[in-house]
Write a protein that holds these residues in place. Structure first.
Motif, PDB file in Angstrom:
ATOM      1  N   LEU A 155       0.680  -1.204   0.223  1.00 24.73           N
ATOM      2  CA  LEU A 155       0.341   0.049  -0.362  1.00 24.73           C
ATOM      3  C   LEU A 155       1.006   1.345  -0.446  1.00 24.73           C
ATOM      4  N   ILE A 164      -4.780   4.697  -6.080  1.00 19.49           N
ATOM      5  CA  ILE A 164      -5.386   3.612  -4.274  1.00 19.49           C
ATOM      6  C   ILE A 164      -5.664   2.669  -5.343  1.00 19.49           C
ATOM      7  N   HIS A 165      -5.709   1.674  -3.433  1.00 19.34           N
ATOM      8  CA  HIS A 165      -6.641   0.543  -5.209  1.00 19.34           C
ATOM      9  C   HIS A 165      -7.695  -0.037  -4.210  1.00 19.34           C
ATOM     10  N   ARG A 166      -9.076   0.688  -3.618  1.00 22.04           N
ATOM     11  CA  ARG A 166      -9.955   0.613  -3.206  1.00 22.04           C
ATOM     12  C   ARG A 166     -10.879  -0.330  -3.042  1.00 22.04           C
ATOM     13  N   ILE A 168      -9.498  -3.340  -1.014  1.00 20.45           N
ATOM     14  CA  ILE A 168      -8.424  -4.366   0.290  1.00 20.45           C
ATOM     15  C   ILE A 168      -8.630  -5.302   0.667  1.00 20.45           C
ATOM     16  N   SER A 189      -8.718  -0.527  -9.138  1.00 17.96           N
ATOM     17  CA  SER A 189      -7.518   0.378  -8.327  1.00 17.96           C
ATOM     18  C   SER A 189      -7.229   1.791  -9.274  1.00 17.96           C
ATOM     19  N   ASP A 230      -8.250   3.488   1.635  1.00 16.44           N
ATOM     20  CA  ASP A 230      -7.719   2.498   1.635  1.00 16.44           C
ATOM     21  C   ASP A 230      -7.462   1.810   3.079  1.00 16.44           C
TER      22      ASP A 230
END
Length: 514
Positions: A155, A164-166, A168, A189, A230
């Protein structure tokens, strides 16, 4: 169909699938872009939009994973798909899933990735909960700290690059057989800023993620959100590693949103069956979770700050994970069986995904399958994916996902009838009224089959199978004359309740929706 070729640093579209440039001789540093160079093996995972195979790259004599995406059923633009490729191809970090190349095969996009034979963290959690007594916690703190520290490193890399992954969660954390921990699934993402210039960071306004792990600011859509979303998901994942599930996991999506926004932030003890059930987890771990689950995003630490938290002094090395996680996890054969095989109920359309979530496949999807390797898996029930807050909310906000068919009668044979869209309204185990939406394909489904599937999914009490089936059939048979049927439940009502048909206490109601 457009053709896509890519390498570790780029992804481009050409105008024709046949207009593929001649490939240079493959060197040890290159991954080939031809189907013939790969041997597809077992199905090791299925998701909302793809099937993942174990595979073998023949020129390199090396194992890999291939994610097959059906482009004909891809529900977003090709531009969004290219962004996903860009996100993966631009990442180079030991804690982010390794992307090799991608190319088009007929109507599918094949993504070639590193094979992590340990499977997902969710696989291991579910296996552990099935095979051992996890009443007081799934993993010890050292195991949790070791895994989460690796996730934080990933991260930190994401966020420092303006991403940002959004999404997790344990299902998106993969493990290699050497104890490697990598973040996967770039499907949602997003880029926040250009390069590493976080001072020019933008704020996102899209509503994407899985509700149980979703940060409040993502749900609210008032002022947008940034990479701190995240961190909230990371805190929920920490709870998931301790208890085996995310808080509010038993509730339908809209209820999850309401509880997250209205209640205080969840903790390890949220939803526990007993007082002090998870007393083995100490103050340092609990404090770390509290810091991640601050409703005000600015109060949450960054990934870099979290890595300095005292809790992570308990982390150990990869060898420790091979002993504590992988040695006791499900075998590849077990995961392959679960991934390749749906677990249908009596009608064959309500089924569990490999993540244990219940989804309802549409009649069109059922009729269009050619083989289990190329099935397009349905979107999970507890998944919300709304492209923009200004657009209409999609049906994933309900417990199940109905098709666009209306249930209008026609004059053809029963097999030609469009599915009848229904909603079952009844009280859940918290005694709250909630709606369960589903479809009935006349000539295909049976009322007993649908009732049994709803029971198996934990949505209806087993004692109510018979009245549910009988009244569902009654409504289907008389659907031209009536749109609603209310019936008494065999399970009755709670001891402190008085049976009341109007208030649906001890009763349930099935209605045909337009």
């Amino acid at each position: 169909m457009a053709s896509l070729t890519s390498n570790a640093s780029s992804a481009t579209l050409s105008s024709s699938a046949s207009a593929v440039p001649l490939q240079p001789p493959v060197t040890p540093l290159q991954w080939p872009n031809k189907k013939e160079d790969y041997e597809l093996r077992e199905v090791i995972g299925v998701g909302a939009t793809a099937v993942v195979h174990g595979a073998f790259c023949i020129p390199r004599t090396e194992k890999c994973a291939i994610k097959r995406i059906n482009l004909e059923k891809w529900n977003t633009s090709m531009e969004e798909l290219l962004k996903e490729i860009q996100a993966m191809s631009s990442c180079n970090h030991e804690n982010v899933v390794t992307y090799h190349t991608s190319f088009v095969v007929k109507d599918e996009l094949w993504l070639v990735l590193r094979l992590l034979e340990g499977g997902s963290l969710l696989d291991i959690i579910k296996h552990r909960m099935r095979t051992t007594n996890c009443k007081h916690g799934v993993f010890d703190e050292s195991t949790i700290a070791t895994v989460l520290k690796e996730v934080l490193k990933g991260l930190e890399y994401f966020h420092s690059n303006g991403q940002i992954h959004r999404d997790i969660k344990a299902g998106n954390i993969l493990l290699g057989d050497d104890g490697t921990v990598q973040i996967a699934d770039f499907g949602v993402s997003a880029w926040l800023a250009t390069g590493r210039d976080m001072s020019r960071q933008k704020v996102r306004h899209t509503f994407v993620g899985t509700p149980c792990w979703m940060a409040p600011e993502v749900m609210e859509q008032d002022h947008g959100y940034d990479f701190k979303a995240d961190i909230w998901s990371f805190g929920i994942t920490a709870i998931e590693m301790a208890t085996g599930t995310a808080p509010y996991h038993k509730y339908p999506p809209m209820k999850v949103l309401m509880l997250t926004l209205q209640n205080d932030p969840p903790s390890i003890d949220t939803g526990a069956d007993e007082k002090d059930q998870y007393k083995t987890y100490g103050k340092t771990f609990r404090k770390m979770i509290v810091e991640c689950l601050q409703k005000e995003p600015s109060k949450r630490p960054t990934a870099s700050e979290l890595l300095k938290h005292p809790f992570f002094k308990k982390s150990k090395d990869r060898k420790y994970l091979t002993q504590t996680l992988l040695a006791s996890g499900p075998s590849m054969e077990t995961r392959v069986t679960k991934a390749s095989k749906r677990q249908p109920g009596a009608s064959g359309r309500l089924h569990r995904t490999v993540t244990g979530e219940w989804v309802w496949s549409s009649e069109e999807e059922d009729n269009g399958k050619e083989d289990s390797d190329s099935e397009e898996m349905d979107r999970p029930m507890n998944r919300i994916d709304i492209v923009d807050s200004s657009e209409d909310e999609q049906s994933e906000l309900t417990v199940t996902v109905p098709s666009e068919a209306t249930g209008t009668e026609n004059t053809n044979s029963e097999d030609d009838f469009p599915p009848v869209c229904l909603v079952l309204r009844m009280r859940n185990d918290k005694r709250e009224l909630h709606d369960i939406r589903f479809e009935f394909a006349v000539g295909k489904d049976s009322s007993e089959g649908i009732a049994s599937e709803l029971v198996e999914a934990g949505l209806v009490d087993s004692r109510d199978t018979v009245p549910m089936a009988a009244n569902l059939q009654r409504l289907i048979d008389t659907r031209l004359q009536r749109k609603t049927v209310t019936f008494q439940l065999s399970s009755g009502c709670a001891p402190d309740e008085v049976i009341d048909e109007k208030a649906l206490i001890g009763f349930a109601q099935i209605s045909i929706t337009d």
